[in-house]
Design an enzyme around this catalytic site. Structure first.
Site, PDB file in Angstrom:
ATOM      1  N   ASP A 298      -6.712   4.043  -4.904  1.00  7.58           N
ATOM      2  CA  ASP A 298      -7.227   3.957  -3.527  1.00  7.58           C
ATOM      3  C   ASP A 298      -8.098   5.339  -3.284  1.00  7.58           C
ATOM      4  O   ASP A 298      -8.500   5.947  -4.121  1.00  7.58           O
ATOM      5  CB  ASP A 298      -6.533   3.406  -2.594  1.00  7.58           C
ATOM      6  CG  ASP A 298      -6.683   2.949  -0.984  1.00  7.58           C
ATOM      7  OD1 ASP A 298      -7.354   1.916  -0.957  1.00  7.58           O
ATOM      8  OD2 ASP A 298      -7.115   3.777  -0.011  1.00  7.58           O
TER       9      ASP A 298
ATOM     10  N   LYS B 120       0.809  -1.360   0.135  1.00  9.57           N
ATOM     11  CA  LYS B 120       0.028  -0.040  -0.066  1.00  9.57           C
ATOM     12  C   LYS B 120       0.826   1.354   0.105  1.00  9.57           C
ATOM     13  O   LYS B 120       2.050   1.333   0.579  1.00  9.57           O
ATOM     14  CB  LYS B 120      -1.153   0.029   1.292  1.00  9.57           C
ATOM     15  CG  LYS B 120      -1.948   0.911   1.347  1.00  9.57           C
ATOM     16  CD  LYS B 120      -3.198   0.466   0.317  1.00  9.57           C
ATOM     17  CE  LYS B 120      -4.362   0.835   0.394  1.00  9.57           C
ATOM     18  NZ  LYS B 120      -5.498  -0.098  -0.020  1.00  9.57           N
TER      19      LYS B 120
HETATM   20  N1  GLU Z   1      -7.171   0.227  -3.183  1.00  2.87           N
HETATM   21  C1  GLU Z   1      -7.944  -1.075  -3.506  1.00  2.87           C
HETATM   22  C2  GLU Z   1      -7.972  -2.020  -2.116  1.00  2.87           C
HETATM   23  O1  GLU Z   1      -7.822  -1.519  -1.171  1.00  2.87           O
HETATM   24  C3  GLU Z   1      -7.363  -1.973  -4.552  1.00  2.87           C
HETATM   25  C4  GLU Z   1      -6.056  -2.433  -4.727  1.00  2.87           C
HETATM   26  C5  GLU Z   1      -5.800  -2.785  -5.915  1.00  2.87           C
HETATM   27  O2  GLU Z   1      -6.345  -2.826  -6.762  1.00  2.87           O
HETATM   28  O3  GLU Z   1      -4.333  -3.292  -5.980  1.00  2.87           O
HETATM   29  O4  GLU Z   1      -8.280  -3.184  -2.145  1.00  2.87           O
END
Ligand code: GLU
Length: 420
Positions: free
Chosen positions: A152, A112
């Site tokens: 995100d 993240k």
């Molecule tokens: N931000 C999204 C999550 O928290 C998607 C992450 C992604 O697609 O890699 O799951």
């Protein structure tokens, strides 16, 4: 649980994630060294980078990228732009990504990123420079086979497009597989934008089937009207659910007879949801406590806590957001018989279609939207049923069941690779 007002509840997301790991690991009887590995990200990068703003001043931004565990594949997870981003939050979010991928069985670990900024204050040019600046700062540790970012909170396909371009230029070759959630024209996947919400709706459908309920008699409140919340409200309304309340960071609207979700979405684009004609204005806190059947927290962490859990009236909570419910609140909700479909399951549709996008990028062969949505349905329904059944078997809540499935997969991966 702490008595309200006696001891302050711990709201540190990193420590909450560690607590959740402990709960599931002890049920699985995992050795201590395994939990120790999982309780800390493998790598956390902290960066600062200067950006020239439109008025000629230079601002220095702080960003983070956390890579939790890569036993099952490259790390994967979004980048959030938000003024309240902290390193501990990003670490927790990367841990939740590992478990999310583990629940669905995706060949990824968790990552993240976050940049401390308020993108709502930026011009388009400033947003582009911040996006490119952050990608440049983390380019050495990301890549299609290393760590793959995605959207995100407050980040968009356009931002993914800029970041992909910056990475491709730095590497000297077109690399769409470095990031997902891109615009379609540069390797995005059909269905990716709606995927988090669509996946969440598939899990709600399963819960409704188990409870023998029909959409027409089911009232839903949605907290957060960003990509996940807005799309979930739309999809549910299309299926006949009564969406009675929605909110965004400015406040909420409520009409017990149902809202016209299309109209609310229009207002969100053009003005403010608060200008909706036929509803009562409520606060975000009030929305969470409405007398509804389904509550969808679709914004940020720690909105359902020991302070309000007792007053939650929804029978089902589907966590489209990451980390909306604290462990103390979980305990209260379980006692009240509320079914919580945990974030690492309920919102796993986003990363699942991100995985499909990455596969399409690597193959250079693109699928129809029907194909993507069908594959998503299969993945979500299978994951939902596996979690439900395991939770039933161990008589634990679905969050613990989901953690158990994920931890076991990651532990098996670490064992197969000889790490443990
Ligand atoms: N931000 C999204 C999550 O928290 C998607 C992450 C992604 O697609 O890699 O799951």
């Amino acid at each position: 649980m702490h008595a309200i007002g006696v001891e302050k509840e711990n709201l540190n997301p990193f420590q909450i994630a560690q607590q959740q790991i402990d709960a599931a690991a002890s049920l699985l009887g995992l050795p201590k060294h395994v939990t120790e590995i999982l309780k800390h990200p493998k790598r956390v990068l902290s960066v600062t980078f200067p950006v020239k703003m439109d008025d000629g001043t230079i601002r220095v931004f702080q960003g983070y990228r956390s890579q939790h565990n890569d036993a099952l594949g490259p790390t994967k997870g979004g980048i959030r732009f938000h003024p309240d981003v902290t390193m501990d939050e990003v670490k927790a979010l990367s841990m939740w990504m590992s478990f999310k991928c583990g629940v669905v069985g995706l060949p990824y670990g968790g990552g993240k990123g976050g940049v401390v900024c308020d993108p709502r204050q930026f011009s388009k040019g400033e947003l582009e420079r911040v996006s490119r600046g952050f990608m440049e700062a983390i380019a050495d540790i990301v890549g299609p086979e290393k760590d793959i970012p995605a959207p995100d909170v407050y980040t968009t396909p356009q931002i993914m497009g800029w970041m992909m371009d910056t990475y491709s230029r730095l590497k000297g070759s077109y690399s769409p597989g470095v990031i997902t959630g891109k615009p379609l024209i540069v390797g995005g996947s059909k269905g990716r934008n709606e995927a988090t919400a669509r996946g969440c709706v598939f899990t709600i459908e399963e819960a409704m089937k188990d409870a023998g309920r029909v959409p027409q008699e089911t009232a839903v409140a949605v907290q957060g009207f960003g990509n996940a919340g807005k799309t979930a409200a739309k999809l549910l309304a299309e299926q006949g659910y009564k969406v009675v309340a929605v909110s965004d960071s400015t406040g909420g609207i409520y009409n017990p007879n149902g809202l016209d979700v299309e109209r609310v979405s229009q207002l969100k684009e053009t003005a403010s949801i608060l200008q909706y004609e036929d509803a009562q204005q409520i606060s975000n806190a009030e929305l969470l406590e409405l007398d509804v059947d389904i509550l969808i927290p679709a914004a940020l962490e720690n909105v359902i806590t020991a302070a309000n859990a007792e007053r939650i009236r929804a029978r089902v909570i589907a966590e489209a957001a990451n980390g909306p419910t604290t462990p103390d609140a979980d305990a209260v909700l379980r006692k009240k018989g509320v079914l919580v479909i945990p974030d690492i399951l309920a919102n796993a549709g986003g990363v699942t279609v991100s995985y499909f996008e990455w596969v399409q990028n690597l193959m250079n062969y693109y699928w129809s939207e029907e194909e993507v949505n069908e594959k998503l349905r299969t993945a979500m329904v299978e994951a939902y049923r596996a979690v439900r059944d395991l939770a039933g078997k161990y008589e634990v809540d679905m969050r613990t069941g989901a953690y158990m499935i994920a931890l076991l997969r990651i532990a098996q991966g670490m064992e197969a690779r000889g790490w443990i």
